[in-house]
Write a protein that holds these residues in place. Structure first.
Motif, short mmCIF file in Angstrom:
data_model
loop_
_atom_site.label_atom_id
_atom_site.label_comp_id
_atom_site.label_asym_id
_atom_site.label_seq_id
_atom_site.Cartn_x
_atom_site.Cartn_y
_atom_site.Cartn_z
N ALA A 165 -4.55 11.76 5.52
CA ALA A 165 -4.36 11.64 6.96
C ALA A 165 -3.94 12.99 7.51
O ALA A 165 -3.02 13.62 6.99
CB ALA A 165 -3.31 10.57 7.27
N HIS A 166 -4.61 13.43 8.57
CA HIS A 166 -4.31 14.74 9.17
C HIS A 166 -4.52 14.63 10.67
O HIS A 166 -5.64 14.45 11.13
CB HIS A 166 -5.20 15.83 8.58
N GLY A 167 -3.42 14.74 11.41
CA GLY A 167 -3.53 14.59 12.86
C GLY A 167 -4.06 13.21 13.20
O GLY A 167 -3.56 12.20 12.73
N ASP A 168 -5.11 13.17 14.02
CA ASP A 168 -5.73 11.89 14.39
C ASP A 168 -6.87 11.50 13.46
O ASP A 168 -7.54 10.50 13.71
CB ASP A 168 -6.27 11.96 15.82
N ALA A 169 -7.10 12.29 12.43
CA ALA A 169 -8.24 12.03 11.54
C ALA A 169 -7.77 11.41 10.22
O ALA A 169 -6.74 11.80 9.67
CB ALA A 169 -9.01 13.32 11.26
N LEU A 170 -8.55 10.44 9.74
CA LEU A 170 -8.31 9.83 8.44
C LEU A 170 -9.53 10.03 7.56
O LEU A 170 -10.67 9.95 8.04
CB LEU A 170 -8.06 8.32 8.59
N PHE A 171 -9.29 10.30 6.29
CA PHE A 171 -10.38 10.47 5.32
C PHE A 171 -10.08 9.55 4.14
O PHE A 171 -8.99 9.60 3.57
CB PHE A 171 -10.48 11.92 4.84
N LEU A 172 -11.04 8.72 3.78
CA LEU A 172 -10.91 7.81 2.66
C LEU A 172 -11.92 8.22 1.60
O LEU A 172 -13.12 8.29 1.88
CB LEU A 172 -11.15 6.36 3.11
N ALA A 173 -11.44 8.50 0.38
CA ALA A 173 -12.30 9.02 -0.68
C ALA A 173 -12.36 8.03 -1.83
O ALA A 173 -11.33 7.61 -2.35
CB ALA A 173 -11.77 10.37 -1.18
N SER A 174 -13.57 7.68 -2.25
CA SER A 174 -13.77 6.77 -3.36
C SER A 174 -13.99 7.55 -4.65
O SER A 174 -14.95 8.33 -4.75
CB SER A 174 -14.98 5.87 -3.11
N PRO A 175 -13.14 7.36 -5.67
CA PRO A 175 -13.35 8.07 -6.94
C PRO A 175 -14.51 7.51 -7.74
O PRO A 175 -14.96 8.14 -8.69
CB PRO A 175 -12.02 7.88 -7.67
N ASP A 176 -15.01 6.31 -7.40
CA ASP A 176 -16.09 5.70 -8.17
C ASP A 176 -17.44 6.37 -7.90
O ASP A 176 -18.20 6.66 -8.82
CB ASP A 176 -16.19 4.21 -7.87
N ASP A 177 -17.75 6.61 -6.62
CA ASP A 177 -19.06 7.17 -6.30
C ASP A 177 -18.98 8.48 -5.52
O ASP A 177 -20.00 9.01 -5.09
CB ASP A 177 -19.91 6.15 -5.52
N GLY A 178 -17.76 9.01 -5.34
CA GLY A 178 -17.62 10.29 -4.65
C GLY A 178 -17.77 10.23 -3.15
O GLY A 178 -17.74 11.25 -2.47
N GLY A 204 0.82 -1.21 0.00
CA GLY A 204 0.00 0.00 0.00
C GLY A 204 0.85 1.25 0.00
O GLY A 204 2.06 1.22 0.23
N ASN A 205 0.20 2.39 -0.29
CA ASN A 205 0.87 3.68 -0.19
C ASN A 205 1.06 4.04 1.28
O ASN A 205 0.31 3.60 2.15
CB ASN A 205 0.05 4.75 -0.89
N VAL A 206 2.06 4.88 1.54
CA VAL A 206 2.42 5.22 2.92
C VAL A 206 2.14 6.70 3.17
O VAL A 206 2.43 7.55 2.32
CB VAL A 206 3.91 4.92 3.18
N SER A 207 1.59 6.99 4.35
CA SER A 207 1.43 8.37 4.81
C SER A 207 2.11 8.49 6.18
O SER A 207 2.06 7.56 6.99
CB SER A 207 -0.06 8.73 4.97
N ILE A 208 2.74 9.63 6.42
CA ILE A 208 3.38 9.89 7.70
C ILE A 208 2.52 10.87 8.49
O ILE A 208 2.20 11.95 8.00
CB ILE A 208 4.79 10.50 7.52
N VAL A 209 2.15 10.48 9.70
CA VAL A 209 1.38 11.36 10.57
C VAL A 209 1.96 11.26 11.97
O VAL A 209 1.92 10.18 12.59
CB VAL A 209 -0.11 10.98 10.61
N GLY A 210 2.52 12.36 12.47
CA GLY A 210 3.11 12.34 13.81
C GLY A 210 4.24 11.34 13.88
O GLY A 210 5.17 11.34 13.08
N ASP A 211 4.17 10.44 14.86
CA ASP A 211 5.23 9.47 15.08
C ASP A 211 4.90 8.10 14.51
O ASP A 211 5.48 7.09 14.90
CB ASP A 211 5.54 9.34 16.57
N ARG A 212 3.96 8.06 13.53
CA ARG A 212 3.59 6.78 12.93
C ARG A 212 3.51 6.88 11.41
O ARG A 212 3.30 7.95 10.86
CB ARG A 212 2.24 6.30 13.49
N ALA A 213 3.71 5.74 10.78
CA ALA A 213 3.51 5.62 9.34
C ALA A 213 2.26 4.79 9.13
O ALA A 213 2.10 3.73 9.74
CB ALA A 213 4.71 4.94 8.69
N PHE A 214 1.37 5.26 8.27
CA PHE A 214 0.15 4.52 7.94
C PHE A 214 0.30 3.92 6.54
O PHE A 214 0.58 4.64 5.57
CB PHE A 214 -1.08 5.43 7.97
#
Length: 241
Positions: free
Chosen positions: A220-233, A171-181
């Motif tokens: 990913a921003h702070g403690d919040a995650l947002f998942l966006a689907s390009p198929d149905d918006g 998967g793709n990686v995002s860095i937020v604070g002291d963790r990698a998602f």
């Protein structure tokens, strides 16, 4: 944009948006000031790579396509680049003048101030996805069945996790604070950035979104995650695991 024409692949750096327009011999790469009162067009140069990926930072604009083109961000002057025969650069990142690319067998790092000098990173990680880099220069990258972290400066491996039960997952990686998602399809899995040696993942998060179709994107921003689907918006939000 001037004339109302949309620009492709726009990137921002230090108050300026760089974007491509047109195509073929009529293509242009433009630097448009967007801060201050006047907001002038700083420069525009002929450019035949409107389908390339643009990156900007450290006083340079880098266009990654069939070759790697480098431009001076203040004047548009073309700087030494990398020829087509030497190019293998998927999911490019520009970090403090270093261009990080996913190649067939890991990552490559090219110093854009001396593009002839290229080194390898994460050798043997075939099928790697887009990496992420921390502020202190730790590169985290996922490939099928494994997640690894390397020091950008000298390539030393800092930690790893290999899971033979997940050989087809990456998967793709995002860095937020002291963790990698690590984001794969509808799952998000955290790893501690201060880990060493084998670094097992924390408890992951599964989003309630249909499996299949175009993979969703993660912000990913702070403690919040947002998942966006390009198929149905659809956009789903939740706290980080």
């Amino acid at each position: 944009m001037p004339g109302g024409a949309p620009g492709a692949g726009a990137v921002y750096s230090d108050g300026v948006v760089f974007y491509a327009s047109g195509s073929g011999s009529a293509g242009r790469l433009t630097a448009q000031q967007i801060t201050g009162e006047e907001k002038p067009e700083k420069w525009a140069v002929e450019y035949a790579g409107s389908d390339a990926t643009l990156l900007a930072g450290d006083g340079r604009v880098v266009a990654v396509g069939s070759g790697i083109q480098v431009f001076d961000a203040s004047s548009g002057r073309k700087l030494p680049g990398v020829g087509e025969e030497d190019t293998e650069c998927a999911h490019p990142l520009l970090v403090d003048g270093d261009l990080i690319c996913v190649a067939r067998d890991g990552l490559t790092v090219t110093d854009t101030s001396a593009p002839g000098g290229r080194r390898s990173l994460a050798g043997g990680m075939a099928g790697a996805m887009k990496p992420a880099v921390t502020a202190d220069g730790t590169v985290v990258v996922s490939a099928p069945g494994e997640v690894r972290a390397f020091r950008l400066r000298d390539g030393e491996e800092l930690w790893y996790h290999v899971d033979t039960l997940l050989d087809e997952k990456a998967g793709n990686v995002s860095i937020v604070g002291d963790r990698a998602f690590v984001h794969e399809a509808i799952t998000v899995t955290p790893y501690d950035l201060d880990g060493s040696g084998e670094n097992p993942p924390g408890a992951g998060k599964l989003f309630d979104m249909p499996i299949g179709g175009t993979p969703p994107s993660l912000i990913a921003h702070g403690d919040a995650l947002f998942l966006a689907s390009p198929d149905d918006g659809r956009v789903l939000s939740g706290f980080a695991p």
